[in-house]
Design a protein around this motif. Structure first.
Motif, PDB file in Angstrom:
ATOM      1  N   GLN A  33      39.271  73.726  13.679  1.00  0.00           N
ATOM      2  CA  GLN A  33      38.680  73.251  12.429  1.00  0.00           C
ATOM      3  C   GLN A  33      39.717  72.524  11.565  1.00  0.00           C
ATOM      4  O   GLN A  33      40.930  72.722  11.709  1.00  0.00           O
ATOM      5  CB  GLN A  33      38.135  74.437  11.626  1.00  0.00           C
ATOM      6  N   LYS A  34      39.224  71.705  10.632  1.00  0.00           N
ATOM      7  CA  LYS A  34      40.092  71.169   9.590  1.00  0.00           C
ATOM      8  C   LYS A  34      40.573  72.331   8.729  1.00  0.00           C
ATOM      9  O   LYS A  34      39.850  73.316   8.540  1.00  0.00           O
ATOM     10  CB  LYS A  34      39.325  70.171   8.720  1.00  0.00           C
ATOM     11  N   TRP A  35      41.781  72.204   8.168  1.00  0.00           N
ATOM     12  CA  TRP A  35      42.323  73.321   7.403  1.00  0.00           C
ATOM     13  C   TRP A  35      41.453  73.641   6.178  1.00  0.00           C
ATOM     14  O   TRP A  35      41.286  74.808   5.817  1.00  0.00           O
ATOM     15  CB  TRP A  35      43.762  73.038   6.969  1.00  0.00           C
TER      16      TRP A  35
END
Length: 410
Positions: A33-35
């Motif tokens: 995932q994106k942070w």
């Protein structure tokens, strides 16, 4: 009936295997995932951090600084659960054997032989450090100290939380000049019977003290820390080590009939004046004990030739954490410059940092450099000049077994 039982057993095994696979996929999904999505998923969750709880300064740092700041910044609740690391791994091993995927541990504080055992027994969730923004921005990610842990390849499965160096503490009111070498230490013990001892080999600190003797007994310390354990190859070094310890034993506290079981027990003997020295990883740990009135104000520290063993310790995520997003968010926060600066200050923990000072913004760099670690802490130059790497983890267990056979039962 037997066929039904066999079918039931096979079904359980299949479900367990599928559950294990799903758990692994869930963690990899989080790391993909994106942070910003990881932090969003972590919001309003609870993270359970299992860790050794034998140091009040460390406990206060977690409870009084990390926990409220993590809550304020990310709305993540951190619960600290004190437990010895060996017991944590045993708990995880039991859960793994039972196919329990909804675990009760989200973060563990780990290094050395415990990391080796956890990795070999597949008790960890997987690689994640490349996903941590603070690690990638403020740490020298290719530092060899982050690549191996007591000789075991890290492979991104644990994040560097701190680094420590082994020092001895003494009361300068009672000892004018501490020993400069381990040979001088033996002479000092003989001249001051009953005023020195060390924890037994099962204790992390006691085991490190013994490995210092092993390093000293070798032609050069690198003969140990650069080599895998080979009992035949180090037989002469080992014999010198046992001879040294056995010669010292009659002049130890209680004539060596009892060794402290823990560093806490040794610290108590020192604080009560029964022994005049104590020891331990973390070159600055005495400061909080001095400030709390546990250690005398005249406590100072020293290292001896040929040097002082240091290591990095880490944070990791178990294979069955039910809140990997929260765990990664908390770990990333504990690696932040703000959290590392608070940890460096002696009013809580006073421990050195693995962060790269050169990578910090100028204002934060100045804050790190202006921290007064206290009179009991050796200069950074002295510590760096005396630094010795850890040996591979196998030496730790070997030392436990051999010390008992060669010293305690001798």
């Amino acid at each position: 009936m037997r066929l039904l039982s066999l079918f039931g057993l096979l079904t359980i095994m299949l479900l367990s295997a599928c559950s294990s696979q799903n758990s692994s996929q869930e963690f990899s999904t989080v790391t993909e995932q994106k942070w910003s999505e990881v932090e969003a998923d972590a919001e309003d969750t609870t993270v359970r951090m299992f860790m050794w709880g034998g140091d009040e300064g460390i406990n206060q740092y977690i409870d009084d600084w990390v926990t409220p700041n993590l809550k304020d910044k990310y709305n993540v609740t951190l619960e600290r659960i004190p437990m010895d690391t060996g017991e944590i791994l045993q708990k995880l091993q039991t859960e793994k054997q039972a196919g329990k995927q909804d675990g009760t541990i989200d973060i563990i504080w780990i290094n050395g032989e415990n990391f080796k055992n956890a990795k070999e027994n597949k008790l960890l969730a997987g690689s994640f450090t490349s996903n941590l923004p603070n690690f990638n921005e403020f740490y020298q990610t290719d530092d060899p100290a982050f690549q191996t842990d007591f000789g075991t390849p890290v492979e991104g499965m644990e994040a560097p939380w701190g680094k420590v160096q082994f020092v001895f503490h003494y009361d300068s009111e009672k000892i004018e000049t501490p020993p400069a070498s381990f040979e001088e230490l033996k002479g000092w013990v003989q001249e001051n019977p009953g005023k020195f001892t060390y924890p037994n080999a099962d204790d992390f600190t006691g085991n490190a003290f013994l490995r210092h003797i092993l390093y000293t007994s070798a032609d050069t310390p690198s003969d140990i820390y650069d080599s895998p354990l080979d009992e035949g190859a180090i037989s002469e070094t080992a014999e010198e080590t046992w001879n040294y310890l056995n010669e010292m034993e009659p002049d130890l506290w209680r004539s060596g009939e009892h060794y402290p079981n823990t560093l806490t027990e040794l610290d108590r003997l020192y604080s009560q004046g029964e022994v005049w020295m104590t020891m331990g990883y973390n070159e600055a740990r005495a400061e909080s004990l001095i400030n709390d009135g546990v250690f005398p104000e005249t406590t100072r520290s020293f290292v001896m030739e040929p040097g002082s063993i240091g290591n990095t310790h880490f944070l990791s995520v178990p294979f069955n954490s039910t809140n990997p997003s929260g765990a990664l968010t908390a770990i990333n926060f504990m690696l932040s410059p703000e959290a590392q600066l608070a940890k460096l200050k002696p009013n809580y923990w006073g421990e050195n940092t693995p962060i790269s000072i050169d990578k910090l913004p100028e204002e934060m760099k100045e804050e790190f450099q202006s921290v007064d670690r206290g009179q009991s802490v050796l200069s950074q130059q002295k510590l760096e000049d005396s630094f010795l790497p850890e040996s591979e983890a196998a030496y730790v267990d070997w030392m436990k077994e051999q010390w008992f056979d060669e010293v305690v039962q001798n």
